[in-house]
Motif scaffolding. Structure first.
Motif, PDB file in Angstrom:
ATOM      1  N   PHE A  23      32.540  34.869  49.477  1.00 10.00           N
ATOM      2  CA  PHE A  23      32.723  33.738  48.560  1.00 10.00           C
ATOM      3  C   PHE A  23      32.283  34.121  47.156  1.00 10.00           C
ATOM      4  O   PHE A  23      32.993  33.865  46.178  1.00 10.00           O
ATOM      5  CB  PHE A  23      31.899  32.553  49.073  1.00 10.00           C
ATOM      6  N   LEU A  24      31.118  34.795  47.064  1.00  9.49           N
ATOM      7  CA  LEU A  24      30.628  35.201  45.744  1.00  9.49           C
ATOM      8  C   LEU A  24      31.623  36.144  45.079  1.00  9.49           C
ATOM      9  O   LEU A  24      31.891  36.045  43.887  1.00  9.49           O
ATOM     10  CB  LEU A  24      29.270  35.895  45.867  1.00  9.49           C
ATOM     11  N   ALA A  25      32.187  37.080  45.882  1.00 13.17           N
ATOM     12  CA  ALA A  25      33.093  38.059  45.293  1.00 13.17           C
ATOM     13  C   ALA A  25      34.380  37.397  44.829  1.00 13.17           C
ATOM     14  O   ALA A  25      34.842  37.623  43.711  1.00 13.17           O
ATOM     15  CB  ALA A  25      33.390  39.153  46.311  1.00 13.17           C
ATOM     16  N   ILE A  26      34.963  36.559  45.672  1.00 15.98           N
ATOM     17  CA  ILE A  26      36.303  36.059  45.367  1.00 15.98           C
ATOM     18  C   ILE A  26      36.263  34.824  44.477  1.00 15.98           C
ATOM     19  O   ILE A  26      36.885  34.768  43.422  1.00 15.98           O
ATOM     20  CB  ILE A  26      37.063  35.766  46.673  1.00 15.98           C
ATOM     21  N   LYS A  27      35.458  33.840  44.880  1.00 18.47           N
ATOM     22  CA  LYS A  27      35.521  32.563  44.162  1.00 18.47           C
ATOM     23  C   LYS A  27      34.684  32.582  42.880  1.00 18.47           C
ATOM     24  O   LYS A  27      35.055  31.990  41.875  1.00 18.47           O
ATOM     25  CB  LYS A  27      35.024  31.452  45.103  1.00 18.47           C
ATOM     26  N   VAL A  28      33.535  33.275  42.918  1.00 12.89           N
ATOM     27  CA  VAL A  28      32.646  33.237  41.757  1.00 12.89           C
ATOM     28  C   VAL A  28      32.975  34.336  40.747  1.00 12.89           C
ATOM     29  O   VAL A  28      33.081  34.086  39.556  1.00 12.89           O
ATOM     30  CB  VAL A  28      31.170  33.336  42.200  1.00 12.89           C
ATOM     31  N   SER A  29      33.167  35.578  41.239  1.00 13.94           N
ATOM     32  CA  SER A  29      33.436  36.626  40.260  1.00 13.94           C
ATOM     33  C   SER A  29      34.930  36.809  40.039  1.00 13.94           C
ATOM     34  O   SER A  29      35.339  37.613  39.213  1.00 13.94           O
ATOM     35  CB  SER A  29      32.772  37.940  40.665  1.00 13.94           C
ATOM     36  N   GLY A  30      35.759  36.077  40.782  1.00 13.44           N
ATOM     37  CA  GLY A  30      37.176  36.043  40.483  1.00 13.44           C
ATOM     38  C   GLY A  30      37.913  37.331  40.772  1.00 13.44           C
ATOM     39  O   GLY A  30      38.902  37.638  40.118  1.00 13.44           O
ATOM     40  N   VAL A  31      37.450  38.086  41.769  1.00 21.92           N
ATOM     41  CA  VAL A  31      38.198  39.271  42.164  1.00 21.92           C
ATOM     42  C   VAL A  31      39.435  38.809  42.921  1.00 21.92           C
ATOM     43  O   VAL A  31      39.335  38.023  43.856  1.00 21.92           O
ATOM     44  CB  VAL A  31      37.343  40.174  43.077  1.00 21.92           C
ATOM     45  N   ARG A  53      36.657  41.237  24.912  1.00 21.71           N
ATOM     46  CA  ARG A  53      35.949  41.883  26.023  1.00 21.71           C
ATOM     47  C   ARG A  53      36.901  42.168  27.166  1.00 21.71           C
ATOM     48  O   ARG A  53      37.978  41.599  27.251  1.00 21.71           O
ATOM     49  CB  ARG A  53      34.815  40.972  26.521  1.00 21.71           C
ATOM     50  N   ARG A  55      38.525  41.970  30.718  1.00 21.44           N
ATOM     51  CA  ARG A  55      38.862  40.810  31.536  1.00 21.44           C
ATOM     52  C   ARG A  55      39.057  39.541  30.724  1.00 21.44           C
ATOM     53  O   ARG A  55      39.048  38.442  31.265  1.00 21.44           O
ATOM     54  CB  ARG A  55      37.818  40.578  32.646  1.00 21.44           C
ATOM     55  N   LYS A  57      41.238  36.779  28.658  1.00 25.68           N
ATOM     56  CA  LYS A  57      42.546  36.235  28.998  1.00 25.68           C
ATOM     57  C   LYS A  57      43.655  36.813  28.130  1.00 25.68           C
ATOM     58  O   LYS A  57      43.449  37.103  26.958  1.00 25.68           O
ATOM     59  CB  LYS A  57      42.550  34.727  28.762  1.00 25.68           C
ATOM     60  N   ARG A  67      45.324  39.750  32.004  1.00 25.11           N
ATOM     61  CA  ARG A  67      43.949  40.029  31.591  1.00 25.11           C
ATOM     62  C   ARG A  67      43.913  41.322  30.777  1.00 25.11           C
ATOM     63  O   ARG A  67      44.784  42.179  30.926  1.00 25.11           O
ATOM     64  CB  ARG A  67      43.043  40.233  32.797  1.00 25.11           C
ATOM     65  N   ILE A 106      33.813  26.877  21.599  1.00 19.58           N
ATOM     66  CA  ILE A 106      32.612  26.961  20.791  1.00 19.58           C
ATOM     67  C   ILE A 106      31.906  28.294  20.978  1.00 19.58           C
ATOM     68  O   ILE A 106      31.245  28.809  20.090  1.00 19.58           O
ATOM     69  CB  ILE A 106      31.658  25.811  21.150  1.00 19.58           C
ATOM     70  N   LEU A 107      32.055  28.892  22.175  1.00 24.22           N
ATOM     71  CA  LEU A 107      31.344  30.141  22.440  1.00 24.22           C
ATOM     72  C   LEU A 107      32.059  31.328  21.819  1.00 24.22           C
ATOM     73  O   LEU A 107      31.558  32.434  21.865  1.00 24.22           O
ATOM     74  CB  LEU A 107      31.201  30.361  23.937  1.00 24.22           C
TER      75      LEU A 107
END
Lengths: 152, 260
Positions: A23-31, A53, A55, A57, A67, A106-107
């Motif tokens: 889940f961390l790999a796919i959903k959070v870091s977007g691999v 930077r 990755r 858009k 990307r 804003i960032l």
């Protein structure tokens, strides 16, 4: 029987841990595992990428279509060479597509915006985008303004 | 004056000897496991330190995620940057809070239990009777606990991160009304697999080695009295917590020091 419960719960625990990592790999870091098969790379030269930077858009008409996959510098011409990974098969971008670096939110995250062209020819894997406009650097703009105000 | 210097030297030597004993114990225990016959022992220990820690980990993770999301949301919304909640939440959890808080909870929940258990075994002379029967207590008692900790803690950290991100999402999206698409895509845009997820996991493996080592050694080296077990348990929690926090700073500095 008692040992069996222990074994089952340990198995479930390890499985849950593995699931959490996936889940961390796919959903959070977007691999995205499936995307790499269906994309191709075009390149573009910019005079200044100013904080673009990896990755970041790549978008067209505000929709994300790819990307940034690599940023290099060409020392000879003093230009940045940016590789853009575009979703889909080669042939969906016309040869006179333009690219410019814009700022979002804003960032101040930089992204590459593609401007549609009208040519019948299309860009193939590894082709260069000719029409580019680099990032607007605020300090340079202010510097310009000050010299202009000073000289008038 | 001479007495003071002598006492200092004595204590330094004692510390050094204890560190040496701990290292010898750790090395011989680490080599002691890779045998198929010991796998049931290992499974029992993973159950003790991993599965039984799950409840406290999940509950703390949910509240920590919720609190971070709440703080980020209230501060960021002053600049109209609520979309960055997901990004900030994920980076803070993956890089720092996930491994550190899991390590602290693990030291308090599992480390102290291991120390007390081994300490009691030593006090009731179970360890020496094992040796007399020709069973190596390092292999039978110490090694499974070390390995169980090193296997369980990264898994617990991963679960902690997932639950905390979910908790943050519940607060930021379902309660405060931040946009669900921005929450996830902001996260996916900036979180990198190796740099954030991978390095966080490396941290948690290092913390796991340190915490299990300290807790097993404190139990193994305890003074064989009821009071000694109490002191050893306290020392486990105190030393582990301090070590985790200090090591975290050093690890962060070496991993992200130059803002790679």
């Amino acid at each position: 029987m008692r040992m069996r419960t222990v074994e089952i719960s340990v198995g479930a625990f390890v499985l849950a841990g593995a699931l959490a990592l996936t889940f961390l790999a796919i959903k959070v870091s977007g691999v995205n595992l499936s995307r790499s098969a269906d994309s191709y790379v075009v390149k573009a030269r910019f005079d200044d990428v100013a904080g673009l930077r990896l990755r970041a858009k790549v978008s067209m008409a505000g929709v994300t279509v790819g990307r940034v996959s690599k940023i290099e510098v060409d020392m000879e011409y003093g230009e940045a060479v940016v590789s853009l990974e575009i979703n889909g098969k080669p042939g969906n971008l016309s040869a006179d597509t333009g690219a410019q670096i814009l700022t979002e939110g804003i960032l101040g995250a930089r992204y590459v915006s593609l401007l549609p062209g009208a040519d019948e020819e299309t860009l193939a894997e590894g082709d260069f985008i000719e029409e580019t406009q680099g990032a607007l650097v605020l300090e340079n703009l202010i510097g310009d303004l000050v010299t202009r105000l000073g000289s008038s | 004056m001479i007495d003071f210097v002598r006492a200092l030297g004595d204590r330094s030597l004692e510390r050094l000897a204890s560190l040496g004993r701990a290292s010898i114990m750790w090395l011989s225990a680490i080599w002691g496991l890779p045998r198929w016959a010991d796998v049931p022992l290992l499974i029992k220990q993973i159950y003790n330190v991993g599965v039984l820690s799950l409840v406290i980990i999940v509950m703390s993770a949910f509240s920590i995620g919720a609190v971070i999301a709440l703080q980020f949301y209230t501060q960021l919304s002053r600049f109209g940057a609520e979309d960055a909640v997901g990004l900030g939440l994920a980076l803070v959890l993956l890089r720092e809070l996930g491994p550190v808080v899991t390590g602290l909870l693990f030291a308090g929940r599992a480390g102290s239990a291991v120390t007390a258990e081994i300490g009691l075994m030593k006090t009731t002379e179970q360890l020496s009777s094992m040796e007399m029967m020709g069973v190596d207590p390092l292999r039978r008692i110490v090694a499974p606990r070390l390995w169980a900790g090193v296997i369980s803690m990264p898994l617990l950290t991963a679960m902690f991160n997932v639950v905390a991100i979910y908790g943050g999402m519940v607060v930021a999206v379902n309660w405060l009304g931040s946009d669900v698409g921005n929450f996830w895509s902001g996260m996916q845009d900036s979180v990198e697999l190796w740099n954030d997820v991978g390095k966080g996991m490396i941290k948690s493996v290092i913390f796991a080695v340190v915490v299990t080592w300290i807790s097993v050694y404190q139990g193994y080296d305890t003074e064989p009295t009821p009071e000694g077990i109490g002191f050893a348990t306290t020392r486990t929690v105190v030393i582990s917590s301090v070590m985790i926090l200090a090591l975290d700073f050093i690890l962060t500095l070496s991993m992200y020091g130059e803002f790679k």
